[in-house]
Motif scaffolding. Structure first.
Motif, PDB file in Angstrom:
ATOM      1  N   LYS A  98       0.832  -1.205   0.000  1.00  0.00           N
ATOM      2  CA  LYS A  98       0.000   0.000   0.000  1.00  0.00           C
ATOM      3  C   LYS A  98       0.871   1.260   0.000  1.00  0.00           C
ATOM      4  O   LYS A  98       0.522   2.271  -0.612  1.00  0.00           O
ATOM      5  CB  LYS A  98      -0.948  -0.013   1.200  1.00  0.00           C
ATOM      6  N   PHE A  99       2.011   1.181   0.673  1.00  0.00           N
ATOM      7  CA  PHE A  99       2.959   2.298   0.630  1.00  0.00           C
ATOM      8  C   PHE A  99       3.402   2.553  -0.803  1.00  0.00           C
ATOM      9  O   PHE A  99       3.439   3.698  -1.268  1.00  0.00           O
ATOM     10  CB  PHE A  99       4.180   1.990   1.512  1.00  0.00           C
ATOM     11  N   TRP A 100       3.737   1.491  -1.529  1.00  0.00           N
ATOM     12  CA  TRP A 100       4.212   1.660  -2.905  1.00  0.00           C
ATOM     13  C   TRP A 100       3.104   2.175  -3.823  1.00  0.00           C
ATOM     14  O   TRP A 100       3.374   2.929  -4.763  1.00  0.00           O
ATOM     15  CB  TRP A 100       4.793   0.353  -3.434  1.00  0.00           C
ATOM     16  N   VAL A 101       1.873   1.774  -3.561  1.00  0.00           N
ATOM     17  CA  VAL A 101       0.756   2.312  -4.341  1.00  0.00           C
ATOM     18  C   VAL A 101       0.717   3.828  -4.215  1.00  0.00           C
ATOM     19  O   VAL A 101       0.621   4.558  -5.219  1.00  0.00           O
ATOM     20  CB  VAL A 101      -0.592   1.703  -3.888  1.00  0.00           C
ATOM     21  N   SER A 102       0.810   4.323  -2.982  1.00  0.00           N
ATOM     22  CA  SER A 102       0.748   5.774  -2.774  1.00  0.00           C
ATOM     23  C   SER A 102       1.943   6.473  -3.405  1.00  0.00           C
ATOM     24  O   SER A 102       1.816   7.567  -3.963  1.00  0.00           O
ATOM     25  CB  SER A 102       0.653   6.106  -1.284  1.00  0.00           C
ATOM     26  N   GLU A 103       3.118   5.853  -3.346  1.00  0.00           N
ATOM     27  CA  GLU A 103       4.318   6.439  -3.946  1.00  0.00           C
ATOM     28  C   GLU A 103       4.186   6.548  -5.467  1.00  0.00           C
ATOM     29  O   GLU A 103       4.489   7.595  -6.055  1.00  0.00           O
ATOM     30  CB  GLU A 103       5.544   5.584  -3.600  1.00  0.00           C
ATOM     31  N   VAL A 104       3.742   5.483  -6.100  1.00  0.00           N
ATOM     32  CA  VAL A 104       3.601   5.494  -7.555  1.00  0.00           C
ATOM     33  C   VAL A 104       2.548   6.507  -7.983  1.00  0.00           C
ATOM     34  O   VAL A 104       2.748   7.283  -8.932  1.00  0.00           O
ATOM     35  CB  VAL A 104       3.259   4.085  -8.085  1.00  0.00           C
ATOM     36  N   GLN A 105       1.419   6.519  -7.277  1.00  0.00           N
ATOM     37  CA  GLN A 105       0.356   7.453  -7.649  1.00  0.00           C
ATOM     38  C   GLN A 105       0.779   8.904  -7.440  1.00  0.00           C
ATOM     39  O   GLN A 105       0.333   9.800  -8.148  1.00  0.00           O
ATOM     40  CB  GLN A 105      -0.920   7.135  -6.870  1.00  0.00           C
ATOM     41  N   LYS A 106       1.667   9.129  -6.491  1.00  0.00           N
ATOM     42  CA  LYS A 106       2.160  10.477  -6.219  1.00  0.00           C
ATOM     43  C   LYS A 106       3.118  10.962  -7.322  1.00  0.00           C
ATOM     44  O   LYS A 106       3.092  12.120  -7.723  1.00  0.00           O
ATOM     45  CB  LYS A 106       2.889  10.489  -4.870  1.00  0.00           C
ATOM     46  N   HIS A 107       3.957  10.040  -7.818  1.00  0.00           N
ATOM     47  CA  HIS A 107       5.021  10.443  -8.744  1.00  0.00           C
ATOM     48  C   HIS A 107       4.755  10.098 -10.209  1.00  0.00           C
ATOM     49  O   HIS A 107       5.349  10.724 -11.103  1.00  0.00           O
ATOM     50  CB  HIS A 107       6.344   9.802  -8.310  1.00  0.00           C
ATOM     51  N   GLU A 108       3.913   9.099 -10.466  1.00  0.00           N
ATOM     52  CA  GLU A 108       3.635   8.670 -11.853  1.00  0.00           C
ATOM     53  C   GLU A 108       2.128   8.460 -12.016  1.00  0.00           C
ATOM     54  O   GLU A 108       1.637   7.341 -11.961  1.00  0.00           O
ATOM     55  CB  GLU A 108       4.395   7.383 -12.181  1.00  0.00           C
ATOM     56  N   GLU A 109       1.421   9.544 -12.232  1.00  0.00           N
ATOM     57  CA  GLU A 109      -0.043   9.478 -12.265  1.00  0.00           C
ATOM     58  C   GLU A 109      -0.585   8.576 -13.368  1.00  0.00           C
ATOM     59  O   GLU A 109      -1.667   8.009 -13.246  1.00  0.00           O
ATOM     60  CB  GLU A 109      -0.619  10.887 -12.434  1.00  0.00           C
ATOM     61  N   ASP A 110       0.150   8.444 -14.467  1.00  0.00           N
ATOM     62  CA  ASP A 110      -0.342   7.659 -15.608  1.00  0.00           C
ATOM     63  C   ASP A 110       0.074   6.193 -15.551  1.00  0.00           C
ATOM     64  O   ASP A 110      -0.187   5.433 -16.483  1.00  0.00           O
ATOM     65  CB  ASP A 110       0.150   8.277 -16.922  1.00  0.00           C
ATOM     66  N   LYS A 112      -0.325   2.521 -14.487  1.00  0.00           N
ATOM     67  CA  LYS A 112      -1.413   1.651 -14.026  1.00  0.00           C
ATOM     68  C   LYS A 112      -0.872   0.656 -13.003  1.00  0.00           C
ATOM     69  O   LYS A 112       0.216   0.126 -13.163  1.00  0.00           O
ATOM     70  CB  LYS A 112      -2.032   0.915 -15.213  1.00  0.00           C
ATOM     71  N   ILE A 113      -1.654   0.422 -11.959  1.00  0.00           N
ATOM     72  CA  ILE A 113      -1.172  -0.383 -10.834  1.00  0.00           C
ATOM     73  C   ILE A 113      -1.882  -1.738 -10.763  1.00  0.00           C
ATOM     74  O   ILE A 113      -3.109  -1.827 -10.879  1.00  0.00           O
ATOM     75  CB  ILE A 113      -1.360   0.381  -9.510  1.00  0.00           C
ATOM     76  N   GLU A 142      -9.975  -1.466  -5.465  1.00  0.00           N
ATOM     77  CA  GLU A 142     -11.065  -0.709  -6.094  1.00  0.00           C
ATOM     78  C   GLU A 142     -11.005   0.760  -5.685  1.00  0.00           C
ATOM     79  O   GLU A 142     -11.226   1.655  -6.508  1.00  0.00           O
ATOM     80  CB  GLU A 142     -12.413  -1.325  -5.699  1.00  0.00           C
ATOM     81  N   GLU A 143     -10.666   1.006  -4.444  1.00  0.00           N
ATOM     82  CA  GLU A 143     -10.568   2.384  -3.940  1.00  0.00           C
ATOM     83  C   GLU A 143      -9.481   3.174  -4.665  1.00  0.00           C
ATOM     84  O   GLU A 143      -9.636   4.377  -4.915  1.00  0.00           O
ATOM     85  CB  GLU A 143     -10.251   2.376  -2.437  1.00  0.00           C
ATOM     86  N   VAL A 144      -8.379   2.520  -4.992  1.00  0.00           N
ATOM     87  CA  VAL A 144      -7.228   3.235  -5.569  1.00  0.00           C
ATOM     88  C   VAL A 144      -7.127   3.061  -7.085  1.00  0.00           C
ATOM     89  O   VAL A 144      -6.168   3.509  -7.701  1.00  0.00           O
ATOM     90  CB  VAL A 144      -5.904   2.791  -4.901  1.00  0.00           C
ATOM     91  N   GLY A 145      -8.126   2.404  -7.682  1.00  0.00           N
ATOM     92  CA  GLY A 145      -8.127   2.238  -9.138  1.00  0.00           C
ATOM     93  C   GLY A 145      -7.120   1.223  -9.644  1.00  0.00           C
ATOM     94  O   GLY A 145      -6.601   1.332 -10.757  1.00  0.00           O
ATOM     95  N   ALA A 146      -6.836   0.218  -8.819  1.00  0.00           N
ATOM     96  CA  ALA A 146      -5.877  -0.823  -9.193  1.00  0.00           C
ATOM     97  C   ALA A 146      -6.616  -2.132  -9.463  1.00  0.00           C
ATOM     98  O   ALA A 146      -7.832  -2.236  -9.260  1.00  0.00           O
ATOM     99  CB  ALA A 146      -4.852  -1.012  -8.082  1.00  0.00           C
ATOM    100  N   LYS A 147      -5.872  -3.123  -9.926  1.00  0.00           N
ATOM    101  CA  LYS A 147      -6.405  -4.474 -10.085  1.00  0.00           C
ATOM    102  C   LYS A 147      -5.584  -5.400  -9.197  1.00  0.00           C
ATOM    103  O   LYS A 147      -4.415  -5.131  -8.917  1.00  0.00           O
ATOM    104  CB  LYS A 147      -6.317  -4.928 -11.551  1.00  0.00           C
ATOM    105  N   VAL A 148      -6.191  -6.488  -8.764  1.00  0.00           N
ATOM    106  CA  VAL A 148      -5.495  -7.412  -7.866  1.00  0.00           C
ATOM    107  C   VAL A 148      -5.660  -8.841  -8.369  1.00  0.00           C
ATOM    108  O   VAL A 148      -6.731  -9.223  -8.860  1.00  0.00           O
ATOM    109  CB  VAL A 148      -6.005  -7.268  -6.405  1.00  0.00           C
ATOM    110  N   ILE A 149      -4.581  -9.608  -8.259  1.00  0.00           N
ATOM    111  CA  ILE A 149      -4.617 -11.011  -8.652  1.00  0.00           C
ATOM    112  C   ILE A 149      -3.628 -11.777  -7.789  1.00  0.00           C
ATOM    113  O   ILE A 149      -2.585 -11.239  -7.404  1.00  0.00           O
ATOM    114  CB  ILE A 149      -4.288 -11.183 -10.155  1.00  0.00           C
TER     115      ILE A 149
END
Length: 198
Positions: A98-110, A112-113, A142-149
């Motif tokens: 979850k930390f990395w999700v926030s980091e990527v979304q902060k620095h690379e908005e485009d 996809k996670i 779903e909250e952060v617009g990612a997919k999970v598998i």
């Protein structure tokens, strides 16, 4: 394989959560129990077929140790996708994801996670070892617009499915890049069109 990478993918996650094993299974279709800890980052690439085109997917496998955190930012710069791994038998690794999700979304908005639960074989063999609930992670994704598998690099379970999903999403959102690619002569395993692949 050509030297040009059409799609940059970065692998992120806590140390020893299974990133390198996932890359090895995807690129070389093999599994090794004796991996050395990744220092900095390692690179690998594989050609895939999507929409009748051949695409070179380049994977940057980053070190999971916190001391390499700043270095990892170099590798996810301009990445089109981030596969953020967590070990489903280790709750702490999910928090780190979850930390990395926030980091990527902060620095690379485009970028996809994709949240990738690893070591599914362990949880299937011994259900009591599971520490991360799939539905909880799905709600978070779903909250952060990612997919999970969830995947197993040991058995290969869902590894192709994960990366098929990554390149199919890329093809949909990067029509300009797809237009420049050569027609494919490669047949992909399980590359059937389907909705909600992750």
């Amino acid at each position: 394989m050509s030297g040009k990478v059409d799609m940059k993918v970065v692998m992120l996650g806590q140390a020893a959560c299974g990133k390198t094993s996932l890359v090895e299974r995807f690129i070389y279709n093999r599994f090794n129990t004796n991996y050395q800890t990744t220092i900095g980052a390692a690179f690998g690439a594989r050609n895939m077929a999507v929409q009748g085109k051949q695409i070179c997917v380049g994977l940057w496998d980053t070190a999971g140790s916190e001391r390499y955190e700043a270095m990892s930012r170099i590798y996810y710069r301009d990445a089109k996708a981030a596969v953020i791994c967590y070990d489903i038998t280790n709750a702490e690794s999910a928090d780190r994801a979850k930390f990395w999700v926030s980091e990527v979304q902060k620095h690379e908005e485009d970028c996809k996670i994709y949240l990738c639960g690893t070591k599914l074989d362990l949880a299937m063999d011994k259900p009591q070892e599971r520490q991360v609930d799939f539905h909880d992670l799905s709600d978070y994704a779903e909250e952060v617009g990612a997919k999970v598998i969830e995947t197993s690099s040991k058995t290969g379970n869902n590894v192709e499915k994960l990366f098929n999903c990554v390149v199919e999403d890329f093809a949909v959102t990067n029509a300009d890049v797809m237009a420049t690619l050569e027609n494919s002569t490669i047949t992909l395993h399980n590359n059937k069109k389907k909705k909600g692949c992750c």
